[in-house]
Motif scaffolding. Structure first.
Motif, PDB file in Angstrom:
ATOM      1  N   PHE A 131      -5.666   8.671   3.113  1.00 45.43           N
ATOM      2  CA  PHE A 131      -5.405   7.739   4.200  1.00 45.43           C
ATOM      3  C   PHE A 131      -5.920   8.320   5.513  1.00 45.43           C
ATOM      4  O   PHE A 131      -6.159   9.520   5.616  1.00 45.43           O
TER       5      PHE A 131
ATOM      6  N   ALA B  97     -10.192   8.387   3.248  1.00 48.33           N
ATOM      7  CA  ALA B  97      -9.467   7.125   3.386  1.00 48.33           C
ATOM      8  C   ALA B  97     -10.184   5.969   2.701  1.00 48.33           C
ATOM      9  O   ALA B  97     -11.405   5.931   2.629  1.00 48.33           O
ATOM     10  N   GLY B  98      -9.373   5.036   2.207  1.00 48.67           N
ATOM     11  CA  GLY B  98      -9.927   3.824   1.620  1.00 48.67           C
ATOM     12  C   GLY B  98      -9.346   3.505   0.268  1.00 48.67           C
ATOM     13  O   GLY B  98      -8.852   4.395  -0.451  1.00 48.67           O
TER      14      GLY B  98
ATOM     15  N   SER C 120      -6.617   2.177  -0.636  1.00 50.51           N
ATOM     16  CA  SER C 120      -5.192   2.522  -0.790  1.00 50.51           C
ATOM     17  C   SER C 120      -4.971   3.905  -1.395  1.00 50.51           C
ATOM     18  O   SER C 120      -4.030   4.123  -2.157  1.00 50.51           O
TER      19      SER C 120
ATOM     20  N   THR D 185       0.161  -1.579   3.755  1.00 53.85           N
ATOM     21  CA  THR D 185      -0.725  -0.419   3.870  1.00 53.85           C
ATOM     22  C   THR D 185      -1.465  -0.116   2.575  1.00 53.85           C
ATOM     23  O   THR D 185      -2.367   0.719   2.564  1.00 53.85           O
TER      24      THR D 185
ATOM     25  N   TYR E 111      -4.232  -3.836   4.931  1.00 52.61           N
ATOM     26  CA  TYR E 111      -4.688  -3.003   6.045  1.00 52.61           C
ATOM     27  C   TYR E 111      -5.190  -1.679   5.501  1.00 52.61           C
ATOM     28  O   TYR E 111      -4.722  -1.210   4.457  1.00 52.61           O
ATOM     29  N   ARG E 112      -6.097  -1.060   6.236  1.00 51.02           N
ATOM     30  CA  ARG E 112      -6.644   0.242   5.838  1.00 51.02           C
ATOM     31  C   ARG E 112      -5.771   1.374   6.377  1.00 51.02           C
ATOM     32  O   ARG E 112      -6.205   2.212   7.169  1.00 51.02           O
TER      33      ARG E 112
END
Length: 330
Positions: A44, A75-76, A78, A164, A190-191
């Motif tokens: 994340f 990140a990405g 989830s 999230t 959302y990222r």
């Protein structure tokens, strides 16, 4: 002859004393870990709850081991990108990952994710348990679940919430809550927590759902308002926030966790060495206090204990997912 200490020297010495590490360095001791820089993958963005906790743990880990400890944000998706990278990392003990259950559960909801948690990654130790939080934007003037339901009835076009991690319990808990109160809620992905908190603070979205570790600090700062969590009893970090069980919906209770994983085929001595160092850091009172403030109830385990827990949780989670009619994506 005693040398007189000047004011500047005294100040520097005092500063050095204040900068004493939380734990003694064991650079000269044998830790069992590679004598190389160590990397902790985080799935994340920087600034979110997962990242903040990982960095909090990394500093005393660096002091204990004498190694440079790097947080690598992948990140990405989830968190599944980071776990996919861990799966393909070398088994030399230099790379591990800090992973929430919100990422692991996606194996049940998105079969195309690039790993099988029972095969492709190796647990080191549980770090702690965490509740999912449902929060609202401070701009809508809502203080509790009852008021939120009344607000939704007056604002039916805003019956949505940010999540999230789509396809995880930060998604399902919101859907389940909406179903329980009789007002379907649409999940908006959302990222990570940081952009969701920004939109909640600005009133661009009315509600959000994620690990309490992502929201507690912002709740205290008034940027979001957590109105309930997914536990049976209140989290240690925020006993004033009611749980969904206390509000009369015990069937919605879900407890998540954070775990340190290693790549597959990592030799047992390296798993044990990592476990020893991580448990020592998690036992430091000041680290525990800070993690609790973030919403993590610290708890450790052996690899076998965690494997048993994950097996049981995945079975229960599949039952919950089936009960709300969610179909695996991709």
């Amino acid at each position: 002859m005693t040398k007189k200490i000047g004011r500047r020297t005294s100040i520097l010495m005092t500063g050095a004393a204040l900068a004493t590490p939380l734990v003694p360095s064991v650079r000269a001791q044998q830790t069992g870990l590679p004598d190389k820089p160590l990397k902790i993958l985080v799935g994340f963005p920087a600034g979110g709850g997962t990242d903040v906790m990982a960095r909090l743990i990394a500093e005393p880990l660096k002091q204990r081991t004498g190694r440079n400890v790097i947080i690598d944000n992948k990140a990405g998706a989830s968190g599944t990108i980071a776990v996919g990278d861990l799966k393909n990392a070398g088994s030399d003990g230099t790379t591990i990952a800090y992973v929430p259950s919100a990422t692991i559960v996606q194996r049940l909801t998105m079969p195309s994710v690039p790993f099988d948690p029972m095969v492709d990654i190796a647990p080191i130790t549980l770090a702690g348990t965490v509740q999912t939080a449902f929060c609202v934007s401070p701009t809508i003037g809502v203080n509790d679940l009852k008021e939120y339901v009344e607000w939704l009835k007056k604002n039916p076009t805003r019956a949505s919430f940010g999540t999230t991690a789509l396809g995880s319990f930060t998604h399902f808990f919101g859907v389940m809550a909406g179903k329980a109160v009789g007002i379907p809620l649409e999940p908006i992905p959302y990222r990570g927590a940081a952009p969701l908190v920004a939109d909640l603070q600005g009133g661009h979205i009315a509600a959000g759902c994620g690990g309490i570790t992502d929201f507690l600090e912002h709740h205290r700062a008034g940027k979001v308002k957590v109105i309930f969590t997914s536990g049976v009893k209140p989290t240690t970090s925020a006993p004033e926030i009611p749980t969904i069980t206390q509000l009369g919906y015990p069937q919605l209770s879900i407890l998540g966790w954070y775990v340190f994983f290693a790549p597959p085929k990592t030799p047992a001595p390296l798993i044990d060495a990592w476990g020893k160092e991580l448990k020592a850091v998690l036992a430091i009172p000041e680290i525990q206090r800070k993690l609790v403030e973030l919403g993590l109830d610290v708890e450790t385990s052996t690899p076998a204990q965690f494997t048993e827990r994950m097996t049981a949780d995945l079975a229960r989670w599949k039952t919950i997912i089936d009960s709300i009619g969610y179909k695996p994506q991709g």
